[in-house]
Design a protein around this motif. Sequence first.
Motif, short mmCIF file in Angstrom:
data_model
loop_
_atom_site.label_atom_id
_atom_site.label_comp_id
_atom_site.label_asym_id
_atom_site.label_seq_id
_atom_site.Cartn_x
_atom_site.Cartn_y
_atom_site.Cartn_z
N SER A 41 0.88 -1.26 -0.06
CA SER A 41 -0.02 -0.01 0.12
C SER A 41 0.76 1.38 -0.14
CB SER A 41 -1.02 0.04 1.19
OG SER A 41 -1.66 1.18 1.33
N ASN A 44 2.51 1.55 -3.41
CA ASN A 44 1.42 2.20 -4.33
C ASN A 44 1.25 3.63 -3.98
OD1 ASN A 44 -0.67 1.96 -6.28
ND2 ASN A 44 -2.06 2.14 -4.48
N THR A 45 1.06 3.97 -2.81
CA THR A 45 0.75 5.31 -2.35
C THR A 45 1.84 6.37 -2.83
OG1 THR A 45 -0.60 4.73 -0.61
CG2 THR A 45 0.10 7.13 -0.64
N SER A 91 -8.05 8.86 -6.76
CA SER A 91 -8.91 8.04 -6.55
C SER A 91 -8.56 6.54 -6.52
CB SER A 91 -10.07 8.15 -7.92
OG SER A 91 -9.30 7.85 -9.02
N SER A 93 -5.46 5.84 -5.01
CA SER A 93 -5.14 5.54 -3.73
C SER A 93 -6.10 4.95 -2.66
CB SER A 93 -4.44 6.78 -3.21
OG SER A 93 -3.88 6.41 -1.79
N ASP A 94 -5.50 4.05 -1.68
CA ASP A 94 -6.48 3.55 -0.48
C ASP A 94 -6.42 4.46 0.81
OD1 ASP A 94 -4.04 3.05 0.14
OD2 ASP A 94 -4.41 0.68 0.35
N LYS A 95 -5.72 5.43 0.38
CA LYS A 95 -5.75 6.45 1.62
C LYS A 95 -6.75 7.53 1.56
CE LYS A 95 -1.49 4.56 2.87
NZ LYS A 95 -1.57 3.60 3.90
N GLU A 96 -6.89 7.96 2.70
CA GLU A 96 -8.12 9.07 2.85
C GLU A 96 -7.40 10.48 2.58
OE1 GLU A 96 -11.46 10.80 2.74
OE2 GLU A 96 -11.40 8.45 3.50
#
Length: 402
Positions: A41, A44-45, A91, A93-96
């Motif tokens: 993650s 990826n981020t 969009s 990314s799994d981060k807020e």
Amino acid sequence: MHNIKRKYVIKAISFFIAFFLLIFGIFLQKRSNDKTIVRQSDANTLTILTSITASINEIQNSFNKASVLNNYESESKIIYANSFNIKNLLSLSDKELQSVAIWFSDLSEYAKTPMTDIDKNNTYSQKIEEANKLFINICNNYRGQDSITKINNFFTEEKDSNYYNQKLSILDEQYTILEKQIKADRKEVNIFAKKVIGSPLSPNSFTGNYQFPKSVNYTLSSSYASIFASGKILARMASFNNAITESNIDPNKNNLEKYINEYAYYLSNYEQVYSYSNNDLTYYIICPIYIQNDIKIINYNEPIKIAVSKKDGSLKAFDSTKYLKNHTVFPNIANVLSTKQTQPDLIKKTDIISQKHAFIKEMIYYEYKTTINNNIFYCLIDQDNTITYFTEKEYLSYTEII
């Protein structure tokens, strides 16, 4: 018997040890998997943040270039494309990172315009420059959630009561004309509001002597605008007219004067300075005219814009925003003006349409409107006798009425 019991005890202990080792192994495996997921993650981020950094750098370069050229319109497409690209990357990314998405969404919407707001350009440019430094630093030293928190905090505006009070205070200072609001008769206000808005949702009656808060009234209530002091009416600004077309409208007649008398009859004198037609609408711009000692002065600081349907003659838009914002008691300046002006040689060779004094921003000019080969030109002469020529498009842009 004792040996048999001992045998079962040993088996039981062995079973619990094996069960514990199994659970511990599963825990270690899950922990290892979680770390792997976090690493993936984060990787990826970081890849997304690196791409965002490249787009932010492009946006900063565009702002810098536009600032040097003093022309943001030429760079607006690049700013829009990169802002839109950043929203798409976020969009993935799994981060807020919602605050970041909102900020760049606002920028991309603004970049759809010619970007002529100087204050907004400076604000965006400064923020982008700081954001570029932040993202470069984070990409070089990414620390997971701590870095995400830094990014979110950077793009999140504090919006407590003090924030809104400060915003309202700034608006109050900008729109000082709204100090002139009066308390109008509720029946009079109600009848006029329903007639202008033409909405079944408009209130049946106002309670008491009604006033919107001045800042909220000006910026948010585009249907009503404000109660104009001299006219005691609701001055309609930039809202679409959804009223039913009146039966007395003649579609074959120019209804401009009718609408001016109805919605802007606080104007004592005015002049149409521009009109334009497309397939469906005819647009008009009018400006106040002042007469002082037989000297006619047109005030370009307070234009009113009107759109009329070519199909049925109905009113489609009536924007008196600049008039409401800029209107003040016009100063007595006839003593510094002259009714005579020596015509420039070039003007003598043209067909003069009109000649008058023009009030543009804080300056007084003598204005000639002429035609050359059926093309409209303007000539401005300031008090130092400096002569400037404009095409019609250049003049409308210079006076900021379009």
